[in-house]
Design an enzyme around this catalytic site. Structure first.
Site, PDB file in Angstrom:
ATOM      1  N   ASN A  10      -5.747  -2.418   1.301  1.00 47.11           N
ATOM      2  CA  ASN A  10      -6.272  -1.795   0.097  1.00 47.11           C
ATOM      3  C   ASN A  10      -7.789  -2.003   0.052  1.00 47.11           C
ATOM      4  O   ASN A  10      -8.266  -3.115  -0.153  1.00 47.11           O
ATOM      5  CB  ASN A  10      -5.593  -2.430  -1.128  1.00 47.11           C
ATOM      6  CG  ASN A  10      -6.057  -1.825  -2.433  1.00 47.11           C
ATOM      7  OD1 ASN A  10      -7.227  -1.504  -2.617  1.00 47.11           O
ATOM      8  ND2 ASN A  10      -5.134  -1.700  -3.368  1.00 47.11           N
ATOM      9  N   ASP A  69      -0.765 -11.572  -4.827  1.00 46.45           N
ATOM     10  CA  ASP A  69       0.076 -10.649  -5.573  1.00 46.45           C
ATOM     11  C   ASP A  69      -0.418 -10.710  -7.006  1.00 46.45           C
ATOM     12  O   ASP A  69      -0.777 -11.780  -7.511  1.00 46.45           O
ATOM     13  CB  ASP A  69       1.559 -11.022  -5.484  1.00 46.45           C
ATOM     14  CG  ASP A  69       2.464  -9.821  -5.791  1.00 46.45           C
ATOM     15  OD1 ASP A  69       1.986  -8.672  -5.708  1.00 46.45           O
ATOM     16  OD2 ASP A  69       3.636 -10.026  -6.122  1.00 46.45           O
ATOM     17  N   TYR A 151      -4.226  -0.403 -13.618  1.00 44.03           N
ATOM     18  CA  TYR A 151      -4.201  -0.390 -15.081  1.00 44.03           C
ATOM     19  C   TYR A 151      -5.588  -0.604 -15.703  1.00 44.03           C
ATOM     20  O   TYR A 151      -5.715  -0.718 -16.918  1.00 44.03           O
ATOM     21  CB  TYR A 151      -3.242  -1.475 -15.590  1.00 44.03           C
ATOM     22  CG  TYR A 151      -1.809  -1.274 -15.155  1.00 44.03           C
ATOM     23  CD1 TYR A 151      -0.935  -0.470 -15.888  1.00 44.03           C
ATOM     24  CD2 TYR A 151      -1.313  -1.887 -14.005  1.00 44.03           C
ATOM     25  CE1 TYR A 151       0.388  -0.281 -15.497  1.00 44.03           C
ATOM     26  CE2 TYR A 151       0.012  -1.712 -13.599  1.00 44.03           C
ATOM     27  CZ  TYR A 151       0.846  -0.905 -14.353  1.00 44.03           C
ATOM     28  OH  TYR A 151       2.154  -0.715 -13.950  1.00 44.03           O
TER      29      TYR A 151
END
Length: 192
Positions: A10, A69, A151
């Protein structure tokens, strides 16, 4: 300069972490060490998932590494989406679908408090350490900002009036859950 593999491809995460780490460490991604398979993430906690990913890399590629995570934990939703944050609305892992489902599930709820939490597992020479970073805040009803990912457009951290998506990467990095967890990681590494 220490070499570490960050268990991700990512680019957003790599950019964020590199900004926190500066030039003290040489980060490599999964692709750069030749890991093209999907890392296992079958745990039901952030701690279990980050350990599972780091262990897989250490065992299969013999590299010093760390894995993280992260989850968004919303109080009114009993900590959801939590460990399932990336795939909250399904396996397609769509940021907009996840946000829409979260806002739908929060509809009519007065408690909008939430926290982002990151757990990092570091494995160096077979030794395992875990680090946690938390940032508390609230979920707003309308998306604001174009920076960041996930988010970020609906999360305002405590003490601020802007969402993560309205902050520069450097600004967010100074206060973010990931930034806080990585600061603990860096402090630990500097003591080695």
């Amino acid at each position: 300069m220490k070499k570490l593999c960050f268990a991700t491809n990512n680019s957003h995460k790599v950019e964020e972490v590199q900004a926190v780490l500066g030039n003290r460490f040489e980060l490599s991604t999964l692709k750069q060490i030749g890991c093209n398979e999907e890392l296992p993430e079958t745990g039901n906690t952030l701690e279990a998932n980050s350990l599972q990913k780091a262990s897989y890399l250490f065992d299969n590629y013999q590299v010093n590494c760390f894995a993280d995570d992260t989850g968004l934990e919303v109080t009114a939703l009993n900590g959801e989406p939590g460990v399932y944050s990336a795939r909250y609305a399904g396996e397609q892992r769509s940021h907009s679908d996840n946000i829409n489902l979260l806002l739908k599930n929060l509809s009519g709820k007065t408690d909008r408090s939430a926290q982002f939490r990151t757990v990092i597992t570091l494995i160096i020479d077979g030794k395992v350490e875990q680090f946690e970073g938390v940032v508390k805040g609230e979920i707003i009803e309308t998306l604001r900002g174009n920076e960041g990912f996930g988010y970020d457009p609906i999360f305002i951290p405590e003490g601020f009036d802007r969402t993560f998506a309205e902050m520069s990467m450097e600004e967010k990095g100074k206060i973010s859950h990931r930034g806080r967890a990585f600061e603990k990681l860096v402090q630990f590494l500097n003591q080695q």
